[in-house]
Write an enzyme that holds these catalytic residues in place. Structure first.
Site, PDB file in Angstrom:
ATOM      1  N   ASP A  42       5.853  81.767  41.151  1.00  0.00           N
ATOM      2  CA  ASP A  42       6.780  82.321  40.165  1.00  0.00           C
ATOM      3  C   ASP A  42       7.498  81.181  39.469  1.00  0.00           C
ATOM      4  O   ASP A  42       7.654  80.099  40.047  1.00  0.00           O
ATOM      5  CB  ASP A  42       7.796  83.252  40.830  1.00  0.00           C
ATOM      6  CG  ASP A  42       8.419  84.186  39.798  1.00  0.00           C
ATOM      7  OD1 ASP A  42       7.820  85.231  39.509  1.00  0.00           O
ATOM      8  OD2 ASP A  42       9.490  83.850  39.249  1.00  0.00           O
ATOM      9  N   ARG A  70      -0.455  87.538  34.545  1.00  0.00           N
ATOM     10  CA  ARG A  70      -0.111  88.382  35.698  1.00  0.00           C
ATOM     11  C   ARG A  70      -1.326  89.096  36.274  1.00  0.00           C
ATOM     12  O   ARG A  70      -1.228  90.227  36.746  1.00  0.00           O
ATOM     13  CB  ARG A  70       0.940  89.435  35.318  1.00  0.00           C
ATOM     14  CG  ARG A  70       2.310  88.896  35.001  1.00  0.00           C
ATOM     15  CD  ARG A  70       3.095  88.659  36.277  1.00  0.00           C
ATOM     16  NE  ARG A  70       4.353  87.988  35.989  1.00  0.00           N
ATOM     17  CZ  ARG A  70       5.495  88.621  35.757  1.00  0.00           C
ATOM     18  NH1 ARG A  70       5.534  89.927  35.820  1.00  0.00           N
ATOM     19  NH2 ARG A  70       6.572  87.939  35.492  1.00  0.00           N
ATOM     20  N   TYR A 108      17.524  82.380  33.172  1.00  0.00           N
ATOM     21  CA  TYR A 108      17.612  83.073  34.462  1.00  0.00           C
ATOM     22  C   TYR A 108      18.740  82.520  35.319  1.00  0.00           C
ATOM     23  O   TYR A 108      19.438  83.250  36.021  1.00  0.00           O
ATOM     24  CB  TYR A 108      16.276  82.991  35.214  1.00  0.00           C
ATOM     25  CG  TYR A 108      15.284  84.021  34.723  1.00  0.00           C
ATOM     26  CD1 TYR A 108      15.333  85.324  35.202  1.00  0.00           C
ATOM     27  CD2 TYR A 108      14.329  83.708  33.769  1.00  0.00           C
ATOM     28  CE1 TYR A 108      14.441  86.292  34.754  1.00  0.00           C
ATOM     29  CE2 TYR A 108      13.437  84.656  33.304  1.00  0.00           C
ATOM     30  CZ  TYR A 108      13.493  85.948  33.800  1.00  0.00           C
ATOM     31  OH  TYR A 108      12.634  86.900  33.349  1.00  0.00           O
ATOM     32  N   ARG A 127       0.854  93.710  40.620  1.00  0.00           N
ATOM     33  CA  ARG A 127       1.034  95.042  41.208  1.00  0.00           C
ATOM     34  C   ARG A 127       0.106  96.128  40.683  1.00  0.00           C
ATOM     35  O   ARG A 127       0.083  97.215  41.232  1.00  0.00           O
ATOM     36  CB  ARG A 127       2.496  95.466  41.041  1.00  0.00           C
ATOM     37  CG  ARG A 127       3.432  94.698  41.936  1.00  0.00           C
ATOM     38  CD  ARG A 127       4.861  94.913  41.553  1.00  0.00           C
ATOM     39  NE  ARG A 127       5.071  94.426  40.195  1.00  0.00           N
ATOM     40  CZ  ARG A 127       6.205  94.556  39.517  1.00  0.00           C
ATOM     41  NH1 ARG A 127       7.213  95.191  40.047  1.00  0.00           N
ATOM     42  NH2 ARG A 127       6.311  94.071  38.303  1.00  0.00           N
ATOM     43  N   ARG A 182       1.416  93.542  49.823  1.00  0.00           N
ATOM     44  CA  ARG A 182       2.882  93.429  49.700  1.00  0.00           C
ATOM     45  C   ARG A 182       3.626  94.258  50.747  1.00  0.00           C
ATOM     46  O   ARG A 182       4.801  94.008  51.017  1.00  0.00           O
ATOM     47  CB  ARG A 182       3.326  93.827  48.296  1.00  0.00           C
ATOM     48  CG  ARG A 182       3.159  92.763  47.251  1.00  0.00           C
ATOM     49  CD  ARG A 182       4.254  91.692  47.316  1.00  0.00           C
ATOM     50  NE  ARG A 182       5.468  92.083  46.595  1.00  0.00           N
ATOM     51  CZ  ARG A 182       6.648  92.266  47.152  1.00  0.00           C
ATOM     52  NH1 ARG A 182       6.790  92.134  48.447  1.00  0.00           N
ATOM     53  NH2 ARG A 182       7.701  92.586  46.419  1.00  0.00           N
TER      54      ARG A 182
HETATM   55  O1  CP3 Z   1      -1.057  86.339  38.248  1.00  0.00           O
HETATM   56  C1  CP3 Z   1      -0.254  85.547  37.731  1.00  0.00           C
HETATM   57  O2  CP3 Z   1      -0.002  85.523  36.524  1.00  0.00           O
HETATM   58  C2  CP3 Z   1       0.367  84.467  38.606  1.00  0.00           C
HETATM   59  C3  CP3 Z   1       1.637  84.731  39.162  1.00  0.00           C
HETATM   60  C4  CP3 Z   1       2.890  84.836  38.326  1.00  0.00           C
HETATM   61  C5  CP3 Z   1       3.970  85.660  38.737  1.00  0.00           C
HETATM   62  N1  CP3 Z   1       5.035  85.395  37.926  1.00  0.00           N
HETATM   63  C6  CP3 Z   1       3.939  86.586  39.880  1.00  0.00           C
HETATM   64  C7  CP3 Z   1       4.908  87.688  39.937  1.00  0.00           C
HETATM   65  C8  CP3 Z   1       3.302  84.160  37.178  1.00  0.00           C
HETATM   66  C9  CP3 Z   1       2.518  83.210  36.281  1.00  0.00           C
HETATM   67  C10 CP3 Z   1       4.669  84.505  36.955  1.00  0.00           C
HETATM   68  C11 CP3 Z   1       5.487  83.929  35.869  1.00  0.00           C
HETATM   69  C12 CP3 Z   1       6.804  84.496  35.591  1.00  0.00           C
HETATM   70  N2  CP3 Z   1       7.744  84.924  36.477  1.00  0.00           N
HETATM   71  C13 CP3 Z   1       7.366  84.578  34.282  1.00  0.00           C
HETATM   72  C14 CP3 Z   1       6.711  84.102  33.019  1.00  0.00           C
HETATM   73  C15 CP3 Z   1       5.719  85.084  32.521  1.00  0.00           C
HETATM   74  C16 CP3 Z   1       6.307  86.293  31.880  1.00  0.00           C
HETATM   75  O3  CP3 Z   1       5.995  87.384  32.356  1.00  0.00           O
HETATM   76  O4  CP3 Z   1       7.028  86.155  30.886  1.00  0.00           O
HETATM   77  C17 CP3 Z   1       8.635  85.144  34.414  1.00  0.00           C
HETATM   78  C18 CP3 Z   1       9.592  85.453  33.271  1.00  0.00           C
HETATM   79  C19 CP3 Z   1       8.875  85.346  35.797  1.00  0.00           C
HETATM   80  C20 CP3 Z   1      10.104  85.871  36.445  1.00  0.00           C
HETATM   81  C21 CP3 Z   1       9.798  87.146  37.105  1.00  0.00           C
HETATM   82  N3  CP3 Z   1       9.117  87.259  38.303  1.00  0.00           N
HETATM   83  C22 CP3 Z   1      10.085  88.443  36.645  1.00  0.00           C
HETATM   84  C23 CP3 Z   1      10.817  88.761  35.344  1.00  0.00           C
HETATM   85  C24 CP3 Z   1       9.591  89.328  37.583  1.00  0.00           C
HETATM   86  C25 CP3 Z   1       9.729  90.835  37.605  1.00  0.00           C
HETATM   87  C26 CP3 Z   1       8.660  91.357  36.734  1.00  0.00           C
HETATM   88  C27 CP3 Z   1       8.368  92.778  37.007  1.00  0.00           C
HETATM   89  O5  CP3 Z   1       7.417  93.202  36.341  1.00  0.00           O
HETATM   90  O6  CP3 Z   1       9.006  93.416  37.835  1.00  0.00           O
HETATM   91  C28 CP3 Z   1       8.955  88.582  38.608  1.00  0.00           C
HETATM   92  C29 CP3 Z   1       8.263  89.112  39.775  1.00  0.00           C
HETATM   93  C30 CP3 Z   1       6.812  88.830  39.923  1.00  0.00           C
HETATM   94  N4  CP3 Z   1       6.237  87.614  39.652  1.00  0.00           N
HETATM   95  C31 CP3 Z   1       5.825  89.731  40.391  1.00  0.00           C
HETATM   96  C32 CP3 Z   1       4.622  89.011  40.407  1.00  0.00           C
HETATM   97  C33 CP3 Z   1       3.298  89.499  40.887  1.00  0.00           C
HETATM   98  C34 CP3 Z   1       6.067  91.155  40.866  1.00  0.00           C
HETATM   99  C35 CP3 Z   1       6.983  91.165  42.027  1.00  0.00           C
HETATM  100  C36 CP3 Z   1       6.506  91.871  43.264  1.00  0.00           C
HETATM  101  O7  CP3 Z   1       5.348  91.715  43.709  1.00  0.00           O
HETATM  102  O8  CP3 Z   1       7.325  92.566  43.855  1.00  0.00           O
END
Ligand code: CP3
Length: 354
Positions: A79, A30, A155, A34, A43
């Protein structure tokens, strides 16, 4: 065929192949997210999936941490939930909640998933990868990624994140045939999706099984490992058929410490490790196995003062050793973590003589 600028930093690829790089490679799960003020600014003007679906925007966000830090890899901004979306499910990203799928999967509507053309509908990820490879100018390798079948299943059935995954686990115990049917169809899409990402320019791939922590060895042997093995084998085979170079693959099965040696036998070059295992235990469980490990600093260590963080990182490296090792956190970085802590992490890793 795409031609891209030559790669200047191959530390992570070397470590994945079992060679010793000049310095330990490090990246952060990640890393484009954020905790970066520039991401939050961005964003304000763009929704989450708008960024994912637009190559220029996804590329811009992917490059944010690369411009700021001395990282050894980039990971394409996307994602794991773009696959359920491509299968026709609605996915919303809600501030403060996370992903929501308002019409979750049931054993009744399983047949309504739009399998035909799903990978085609994900072509925008390939376009973002190709553009990013050019814009990176060979600075660092670019990761492509996918969710693992079990994590996506979770999911899709729960309709979002879940502490227990009891609805998805109910399928495993009460509807094994439907479970295998769903896992198989996800596996087939994941394989073609990952191959498409490599064709587009991804140089290394990571499979995220973030929900593995809620299974156990018996369940993972039945519902996790066989599909993960098929993904690794078929991605390799299909790349060969397309006369493309093989790329290393990382499996991050979060919390699946109950079957680490079994994971090592799947063929993945790298295993991601979460922060709950001590490095010595990891090395002992993987003794004699031909794999590189990636991890596993507790993300919350980034809240520690600079000196304490540096001590924790040095200590972790000492315990893992420099052979077959990629430094990362044991899970993704949180939004309230100080950007300066990432700087401390990277400086500490790169100052270690190996
Ligand atoms: O920088 C990176 O790693 C690349 C981008 C990336 C994102 N999601 C962006 C993101 C990657 C590799 C993911 C993978 C992802 N997404 C996973 C596997 C990794 C892990 O954390 O276990 C999972 C389970 C998801 C599903 C997902 N997407 C969740 C549970 C969430 C909410 C998380 C939170 O902290 O609120 C997201 C949203 C998300 N994916 C964000 C980002 C930057 C934040 C959302 C936003 O910008 O509003």
């Amino acid at each position: 065929m795409n031609t891209f600028p030559p790669l200047k930093n191959d530390r992570i690829l070397r470590a994945a192949r079992g060679e010793l790089p000049d310095k330990l490679p490090v990246w952060v799960m990640r890393q484009a997210g954020r905790y970066l003020p520039e991401f939050m600014e961005f964003r304000k003007n763009h929704s989450f999936f708008e960024i994912c679906q637009n190559a220029e925007l996804a590329c811009e966000v992917t490059l944010m941490p690369i411009r700021r830090y001395d990282l050894d890899a980039a990971i394409i901004f996307s994602d794991i939930l773009v696959i359920p979306q491509a299968l026709g499910m609605t996915v919303e990203m809600k501030a403060g909640i996370g992903p929501v799928l308002p019409d979750p999967l049931t054993t009744e509507n399983l047949n309504e998933l739009k399998i035909d053309g799903a990978v085609e509908r994900l072509k925008y990820v390939g376009e973002a990868i190709t553009l990013t490879r050019h814009k990176l100018e060979g600075k660092v390798p670019l990761f492509g990624f996918s969710g693992a079948p079990w994590t996506l299943m979770g999911y899709m059935i729960e309709g979002g994140g879940s502490k227990t995954l009891s609805k998805a686990k109910k399928w495993l115990y009460a509807h094994p045939d439907a479970s295998h049917k769903l896992l198989e169809l996800l596996t087939n899409i994941i394989i073609d999706y990952l191959v498409m990402q490599v064709e587009a320019g991804a140089q290394i791939l990571q499979v995220f099984d973030s929900n593995a922590d809620l299974l156990n060895k018996e369940l993972y042997i039945t519902y996790g490992l066989p599909y993960l093995r098929k993904i690794k084998q078929l991605v390799h085979l299909k790349l060969q058929e397309k006369k493309l170079e093989p790329v290393p693959m990382v499996l991050f099965a979060k919390g699946a410490h109950y079957c680490l040696p079994e994971q090592a036998d799947l063929g993945y070059e790298v295993l991601g490790i979460d922060w709950t295992l001590e490095p010595e235990v990891v090395r002992r469980l993987l003794k004699g196995k031909n794999v590189t490990v990636q991890g596993n600093l507790d993300p919350c260590a980034l809240y520690a003062p600079k000196e304490e963080l540096a001590r924790l990182v040095q200590n972790m490296i000492k315990q893992f050793g420099s052979q077959r090792y990629i430094v990362n956190l044991g899970h993704g970085i949180y939004p309230d973590m100080p950007p300066d802590s990432v700087q401390t992490l990277l400086e500490t890793v790169h100052s270690v003589n190996i």
